[in-house]
Motif scaffolding. Sequence first.
Motif, mmCIF file in Angstrom:
data_model
loop_
_atom_site.group_PDB
_atom_site.id
_atom_site.type_symbol
_atom_site.label_atom_id
_atom_site.label_comp_id
_atom_site.label_asym_id
_atom_site.label_seq_id
_atom_site.Cartn_x
_atom_site.Cartn_y
_atom_site.Cartn_z
ATOM 1 N N ARG A 1 0.503 -3.342 1.656
ATOM 2 C CA ARG A 1 1.149 -4.303 0.744
ATOM 3 C C ARG A 1 2.581 -3.860 0.429
ATOM 4 O O ARG A 1 3.503 -4.680 0.424
ATOM 5 C CB ARG A 1 0.344 -4.459 -0.543
ATOM 6 N N GLU B 1 -18.517 5.933 1.466
ATOM 7 C CA GLU B 1 -17.777 5.823 0.202
ATOM 8 C C GLU B 1 -16.334 6.310 0.384
ATOM 9 O O GLU B 1 -15.392 5.682 -0.113
ATOM 10 C CB GLU B 1 -18.450 6.651 -0.893
ATOM 11 N N ALA C 1 -9.722 2.987 2.599
ATOM 12 C CA ALA C 1 -9.310 1.613 2.932
ATOM 13 C C ALA C 1 -8.531 0.974 1.789
ATOM 14 O O ALA C 1 -7.594 0.205 2.023
ATOM 15 C CB ALA C 1 -10.528 0.771 3.294
ATOM 16 N N GLU C 2 -8.898 1.293 0.558
ATOM 17 C CA GLU C 2 -8.159 0.761 -0.596
ATOM 18 C C GLU C 2 -6.724 1.282 -0.607
ATOM 19 O O GLU C 2 -5.782 0.519 -0.858
ATOM 20 C CB GLU C 2 -8.856 1.139 -1.899
ATOM 21 N N VAL C 3 -6.549 2.557 -0.343
ATOM 22 C CA VAL C 3 -5.206 3.144 -0.308
ATOM 23 C C VAL C 3 -4.421 2.565 0.858
ATOM 24 O O VAL C 3 -3.243 2.218 0.722
ATOM 25 C CB VAL C 3 -5.279 4.682 -0.218
ATOM 26 N N GLU C 4 -5.079 2.442 1.998
ATOM 27 C CA GLU C 4 -4.435 1.862 3.180
ATOM 28 C C GLU C 4 -3.936 0.446 2.884
ATOM 29 O O GLU C 4 -2.810 0.089 3.231
ATOM 30 C CB GLU C 4 -5.430 1.846 4.330
ATOM 31 N N ALA C 5 -4.752 -0.348 2.230
ATOM 32 C CA ALA C 5 -4.359 -1.721 1.898
ATOM 33 C C ALA C 5 -3.178 -1.732 0.933
ATOM 34 O O ALA C 5 -2.261 -2.559 1.077
ATOM 35 C CB ALA C 5 -5.544 -2.479 1.308
ATOM 36 N N ALA C 6 -3.168 -0.819 -0.020
ATOM 37 C CA ALA C 6 -2.048 -0.744 -0.969
ATOM 38 C C ALA C 6 -0.753 -0.383 -0.249
ATOM 39 O O ALA C 6 0.304 -0.966 -0.523
ATOM 40 C CB ALA C 6 -2.356 0.270 -2.069
ATOM 41 N N ILE D 1 -3.206 8.858 2.015
ATOM 42 C CA ILE D 1 -4.653 8.638 2.007
ATOM 43 C C ILE D 1 -5.383 9.955 1.760
ATOM 44 O O ILE D 1 -6.293 10.008 0.926
ATOM 45 C CB ILE D 1 -5.117 7.962 3.316
ATOM 46 N N SER E 1 -9.663 11.886 -5.619
ATOM 47 C CA SER E 1 -10.820 11.075 -6.019
ATOM 48 C C SER E 1 -12.160 11.791 -5.824
ATOM 49 O O SER E 1 -13.209 11.172 -5.964
ATOM 50 C CB SER E 1 -10.840 9.770 -5.224
ATOM 51 N N ALA F 1 -14.361 3.749 2.307
ATOM 52 C CA ALA F 1 -13.988 2.622 1.446
ATOM 53 C C ALA F 1 -12.821 2.998 0.538
ATOM 54 O O ALA F 1 -11.895 2.195 0.337
ATOM 55 C CB ALA F 1 -15.189 2.170 0.617
ATOM 56 N N ALA F 2 -12.847 4.210 -0.005
ATOM 57 C CA ALA F 2 -11.737 4.668 -0.855
ATOM 58 C C ALA F 2 -10.443 4.749 -0.049
ATOM 59 O O ALA F 2 -9.374 4.349 -0.524
ATOM 60 C CB ALA F 2 -12.079 6.016 -1.484
#
Length: 142
Positions: free
Chosen positions: A113, A99, A105-110, A21, A28, A102-103
């Motif tokens: 998965r 922001e 959280a996207e990595v965390e979700a990936a 993360i 980013s 949120a960025a």
Amino acid sequence: MADPNLGVLLFIPYRHMEQRIIAALNASGYPITAAQAHVSQRIGDAGSRLGELAEAASTTKQNAGFLVDQLEKQGYVERAPDPGDARARLIRTTARGREAVAAAAEVEAAIEREWREHLGAEGTERLRAALLKLREITDPYA
């Protein structure tokens, strides 16, 4: 370490997630250190006092203040008057901070998965249930 204890086994995936993360955020355009993240992720929705952040991040008030100063300079947080105490200040997350969250959280979700694919749905749910049960006796903030 041939036979790591449970604490180490819990720490290794956490460290993996944290490092990925932080690396993704830096790539980013959201430069942040792990120490800064430890403090910033504990800021409440309505803001938090410095002492609360220090306690939750298991650090000194002076160190938390130093990290908040850095986060403020980077535009992730702001200090505002505490409506409940005129002498106190609240640390609040700014739009830029949200922001970055949120960025992250996207990595965390990936990552979650990936772990779910590796463990399978049933293994993931068993792990989550066991960790939630363990949280009952280990998390003073739950």
